[in-house]
Design a protein around this motif. Sequence first.
Motif, PDB file in Angstrom:
ATOM      1  N   LEU A   1       0.855  -1.180   0.000  1.00 31.19           N
ATOM      2  CA  LEU A   1       0.000   0.000   0.000  1.00 31.19           C
ATOM      3  C   LEU A   1       0.899   1.240   0.000  1.00 31.19           C
ATOM      4  O   LEU A   1       1.781   1.370   0.840  1.00 31.19           O
TER       5      LEU A   1
ATOM      6  N   VAL B   1       0.656   5.276   0.176  1.00 34.91           N
ATOM      7  CA  VAL B   1      -0.259   6.388   0.451  1.00 34.91           C
ATOM      8  C   VAL B   1       0.511   7.706   0.360  1.00 34.91           C
ATOM      9  O   VAL B   1       1.462   7.923   1.104  1.00 34.91           O
TER      10      VAL B   1
ATOM     11  N   ASN C   1       0.336  11.493   1.128  1.00 33.66           N
ATOM     12  CA  ASN C   1      -0.506  12.364   1.959  1.00 33.66           C
ATOM     13  C   ASN C   1       0.214  13.668   2.245  1.00 33.66           C
ATOM     14  O   ASN C   1       1.407  13.809   1.980  1.00 33.66           O
TER      15      ASN C   1
ATOM     16  N   HIS D   1      -1.705  10.962  10.255  1.00 32.71           N
ATOM     17  CA  HIS D   1      -2.073  10.127   9.110  1.00 32.71           C
ATOM     18  C   HIS D   1      -1.584   8.686   9.242  1.00 32.71           C
ATOM     19  O   HIS D   1      -2.279   7.761   8.859  1.00 32.71           O
TER      20      HIS D   1
ATOM     21  N   GLU E   1      -3.905   6.709  11.395  1.00 30.24           N
ATOM     22  CA  GLU E   1      -5.163   6.456  10.682  1.00 30.24           C
ATOM     23  C   GLU E   1      -5.050   5.221   9.792  1.00 30.24           C
ATOM     24  O   GLU E   1      -5.905   4.348   9.780  1.00 30.24           O
ATOM     25  N   VAL E   2      -3.954   5.195   9.040  1.00 31.23           N
ATOM     26  CA  VAL E   2      -3.772   4.095   8.092  1.00 31.23           C
ATOM     27  C   VAL E   2      -3.549   2.779   8.821  1.00 31.23           C
ATOM     28  O   VAL E   2      -4.166   1.760   8.497  1.00 31.23           O
ATOM     29  N   THR E   3      -2.680   2.794   9.843  1.00 29.66           N
ATOM     30  CA  THR E   3      -2.413   1.535  10.545  1.00 29.66           C
ATOM     31  C   THR E   3      -3.660   1.057  11.288  1.00 29.66           C
ATOM     32  O   THR E   3      -3.898  -0.144  11.387  1.00 29.66           O
TER      33      THR E   3
ATOM     34  N   MET F   1      -6.729   1.442  10.274  1.00 27.64           N
ATOM     35  CA  MET F   1      -7.577   0.813   9.255  1.00 27.64           C
ATOM     36  C   MET F   1      -7.094  -0.613   8.980  1.00 27.64           C
ATOM     37  O   MET F   1      -7.881  -1.552   8.925  1.00 27.64           O
TER      38      MET F   1
ATOM     39  N   LEU G   1      -9.637   4.983   2.442  1.00 25.87           N
ATOM     40  CA  LEU G   1      -8.404   5.776   2.517  1.00 25.87           C
ATOM     41  C   LEU G   1      -8.394   6.904   1.494  1.00 25.87           C
ATOM     42  O   LEU G   1      -7.966   8.028   1.765  1.00 25.87           O
TER      43      LEU G   1
ATOM     44  N   VAL H   1      -5.220  12.831   2.528  1.00 21.53           N
ATOM     45  CA  VAL H   1      -4.662  11.824   1.637  1.00 21.53           C
ATOM     46  C   VAL H   1      -4.771  12.321   0.201  1.00 21.53           C
ATOM     47  O   VAL H   1      -5.846  12.699  -0.256  1.00 21.53           O
TER      48      VAL H   1
ATOM     49  N   VAL I   1      -3.825   7.224  -3.368  1.00 24.65           N
ATOM     50  CA  VAL I   1      -3.560   5.882  -2.843  1.00 24.65           C
ATOM     51  C   VAL I   1      -3.227   4.972  -4.020  1.00 24.65           C
ATOM     52  O   VAL I   1      -3.960   4.939  -5.008  1.00 24.65           O
TER      53      VAL I   1
ATOM     54  N   TYR J   1      -2.170   0.957  -4.827  1.00 26.24           N
ATOM     55  CA  TYR J   1      -2.129  -0.331  -4.145  1.00 26.24           C
ATOM     56  C   TYR J   1      -1.657  -1.429  -5.085  1.00 26.24           C
ATOM     57  O   TYR J   1      -2.139  -1.559  -6.206  1.00 26.24           O
TER      58      TYR J   1
END
Lengths: 289, 220
Positions: free
Chosen positions: B147, B149, B151, B157, B160-162, B164, B204, B210, B213, B215
């Motif tokens: 992933l 990201v 941002n 941030h 937030e991502v971890t 999720m 995300l 952000v 993204v 992936y």
Amino acid sequence: MIVYNTVEDIVRICRENNMLFWQVIMRADAQERMVSEDISFAAMREMYRAMKRADSEYDKNLKSPSGLSGGDGEKMRIFNSTGNNLCGAFMGLAMEKAIKMGESNACMKRIVAAPTAGACGVIPAVFLSYETCFNAPEDKMVEAMFITAGIGAVIAKNASIAGASGGCQAEIGSASSMAAAGLAYLQGGDAECIAHAMAFALKNMLGLTCDPVCGLVEVPCIKRNSAGAVNAISSAQMAMAGIRSAITPDEVIDSMRRIGNAMPSCLKETGEGGLAITPSAQRIKETLQ
Amino acid sequence: MNIFDIIGPVMVGPSSSHTAGAAKIGYISRKLMGEEIVKAEILLYGSFLATGKGHGTRMALVAGLMGMKPDDCRIPESLNIAKRRGMEVIFGESDLKEAHPNTAQLKLTGVTGRKLEVVGESLGGSRINIAKIDGIETNFSGDYPTLVVHNIDQPGHVSEVTAMLAHKSVNIAAMQLYRSNRGGDAVMVIECDQEVPPEGIKWLEKAEGVVKVTYLSLED
Ligand code: SF4
């Protein structure tokens, strides 16, 4: 958990646990990748069959994109079939298959890197010819493939299998020693015999430089596959005769690393030395541009 | 050491670094794009530029960008296939400075207009490194679901991502943070043991701060 870093480790694990050389390699692989031994064995069988497919898909009419290679494997086949073969059916067939696979690689056909694409002809040449000439069962061939992989892993760990860092001794030399070890097993050699077959083959290739013309995996690579196959057969035969290497197998690998480090960079895949700067190579370069 | 890196991979020749590695860089870039690529500007550097022609590096990159893997027998035909599909391909020299000797810089446009720039390095033995995405350093191998990201560089941030990922039961194998300058663009590169579900990615993309993204899914 089985862990090996040297050839001596593998021989010791065989002795202490009453295991065969190939079983040690397979079990270590299964444990490391957290799969069953059946899955590990099936994966290796798939590699062996991919080698077989690559061999059978050789196309004598193909030329490489550079125009430098193609058709020599067919010349070997024709010569072998005339009965003028100097070195017997098995070795003759191995030479033919080695050149064919090297050419298939140069012609952008599908091959199995073993351990690299440049050296992809050595192991299938020896193994496929052995299976044909000695009527060996496929399972036995796959067992021997594990031995080649284990030897290759030890060389990669303690020296190198890349021409760019170790010269061609690291590619054709490694492939040849891997094939020799597997062949010694196929002939009934024990772990010690396998280790010494490997040592002979690698010793004979020490110092071999990587000096490909125009930086392409063609000249001298393709014919060196044949040399690697022949050297593997002769090394396995010496080990089977009970001859032992005065330098231990692991010390041979260490020597290969030291020699590779001492080699100037013009002889390590840069195309700036050796065969690559001969007048013939210069002429080839000009016609390519 | 995986023994199938010694015996293997099955690949189209002639070179594990210049052919198989190049195809993999293309393939991973196609996966990162997440949609069909209609235009590719392929800029080569170092040995990829110098000896790439004889090794089929260009064909392999284009094949990968069309979703072909390094063992795909259509690699030698890829330039014609791209033409038939109407994919625009432009080759050139990269102006990167002091990059790895086997580097390709890919400027890509997807079918919906999405843009992506990838710098990929072929490390030998068909192993690769995705060194940059959209101009910011990344460094990942493409062997894990990854992933990426982009941002704005502000507090909060990362958690937030971890959070999720934890919520979706995705375990993090490795995580790296990079930024262009303080308070500017930042990038998180997260290599995971499991695939990140699509709804996590969608969430995300909408999250505040952000920018983008990207992936890499390893599922076909
Ligand atoms: S000469 Fe170099 S490129 Fe050719 S097979 Fe040997 S190591 Fe590989």
